[in-house]
Design an enzyme around this catalytic site. Structure first.
Site, mmCIF file in Angstrom:
data_model
loop_
_atom_site.group_PDB
_atom_site.id
_atom_site.type_symbol
_atom_site.label_atom_id
_atom_site.label_comp_id
_atom_site.label_asym_id
_atom_site.label_seq_id
_atom_site.Cartn_x
_atom_site.Cartn_y
_atom_site.Cartn_z
ATOM 1 N N SER A 1 0.854 -1.190 0.000
ATOM 2 C CA SER A 1 0.000 0.000 0.000
ATOM 3 C C SER A 1 0.885 1.234 0.000
ATOM 4 O O SER A 1 2.066 1.162 0.367
ATOM 5 C CB SER A 1 -0.883 -0.003 1.255
ATOM 6 O OG SER A 1 -1.516 1.240 1.458
ATOM 7 N N TYR B 1 -1.957 0.257 10.829
ATOM 8 C CA TYR B 1 -1.952 -0.213 9.447
ATOM 9 C C TYR B 1 -0.639 0.136 8.748
ATOM 10 O O TYR B 1 -0.046 -0.710 8.069
ATOM 11 C CB TYR B 1 -3.135 0.387 8.690
ATOM 12 C CG TYR B 1 -3.260 -0.102 7.265
ATOM 13 C CD1 TYR B 1 -3.434 -1.455 6.994
ATOM 14 C CD2 TYR B 1 -3.204 0.789 6.195
ATOM 15 C CE1 TYR B 1 -3.553 -1.910 5.681
ATOM 16 C CE2 TYR B 1 -3.329 0.343 4.879
ATOM 17 C CZ TYR B 1 -3.499 -1.003 4.634
ATOM 18 O OH TYR B 1 -3.611 -1.458 3.333
#
Length: 249
Positions: A136, A149
């Protein structure tokens, strides 16, 4: 696995029941791969497998026994797409939920580690293996309220990038895909099923789709075997980085 399936190179996709994983399974199937779809929601994987003449197998990347059984059921593999992962919550560090952090590290980091270790001998044995890990833009920089995250994605990325050196000289390529905002079930999971809050993440802008990411993955794995695309960062035109998004209205 049928004779027709075995004549095609095998690509394994984790988290294949929806979103980027499902789109990648379809794209790789169209590109001539026999796709093995792994996820907990086996019914969804079976439906996609029927579309593309693939194989659906149960897989929970957070469960070592599940990963072992999955790997044993895959006789050979040329491509592995480590797509399973996700986020939980959006809280500042001062209010962090340890269970959410634990889930994110188990799913994104340990899950990638387990599946990669289990299938690596088969990828090497293929003579032309390729490991794709979907991380990501969260693996590039921190953002407010996202430490759990971003921490997990940084760790997952380090796992993948370290392999690039450790496997040097082996017939295995490694590509890291770093998407920005992609409209899938990602935000629905992050916000514990709150559909309205999930929808607000993409409000006023045009996000990427799972198919957009799948196109990029398919491009990477279909390059000549001497070509290694190390990283591909893709974001919507409306997104500059993890914290800056142009929205209309």
């Amino acid at each position: 696995m049928s004779t027709a399936a075995s004549a095609r190179p095998t690509a394994v996709v984790t988290g294949a029941s929806s979103g980027i994983g499902a789109a990648t399974a379809r794209a790789l199937g169209a590109a001539g791969f026999h796709v093995v779809l792994g996820a907990r929601r086996l019914d969804r994987c079976k439906a996609i497998a029927e579309e593309i003449d693939g194989t659906a197998l149960p897989l929970d990347v957070t469960d070592a026994e599940s990963v072992t059984a999955f790997a044993h059921a895959v006789p050979e593999a040329r491509v592995l797409v480590n797509n399973a992962g996700g986020a939980k919550g959006l809280a500042p560090v001062a209010e962090a939920d340890e269970d959410e952090w634990r889930w994110m590290f188990e799913t994104n980091v340990m899950g990638t580690l387990r599946v990669t270790k289990a299938l690596l001998p088969k990828l090497i044995a293929s003579g032309d293996g390729h490991i794709v890990t979907v991380t990501s833009v969260a693996a590039l920089a921190p953002y407010d309220n996202g430490a759990g995250y971003t921490g997990a994605k940084h760790a997952q990325a380090m796992l993948h990038r370290t392999l690039r050196g450790e496997l040097l000289g082996q017939p295995v390529r490694l590509t890291e895909i770093l998407p920005g905002l992609v409209e899938t079930e990602f935000s629905l999971v992050r916000f514990d099923g709150d559909a309205e809050r999930a929808k607000s993440v993409y409000r006023g802008m045009t996000p990427l789709t799972g198919e957009d990411v799948a196109d990029v993955i398919t491009f990477a794995v279909t390059r000549p075997s001497h070509v290694n695309i190390d990283q591909i960062v893709l974001k919507p035109r409306d997104q500059a980085d993890a914290m800056r998004v142009h929205r209309t209205g």
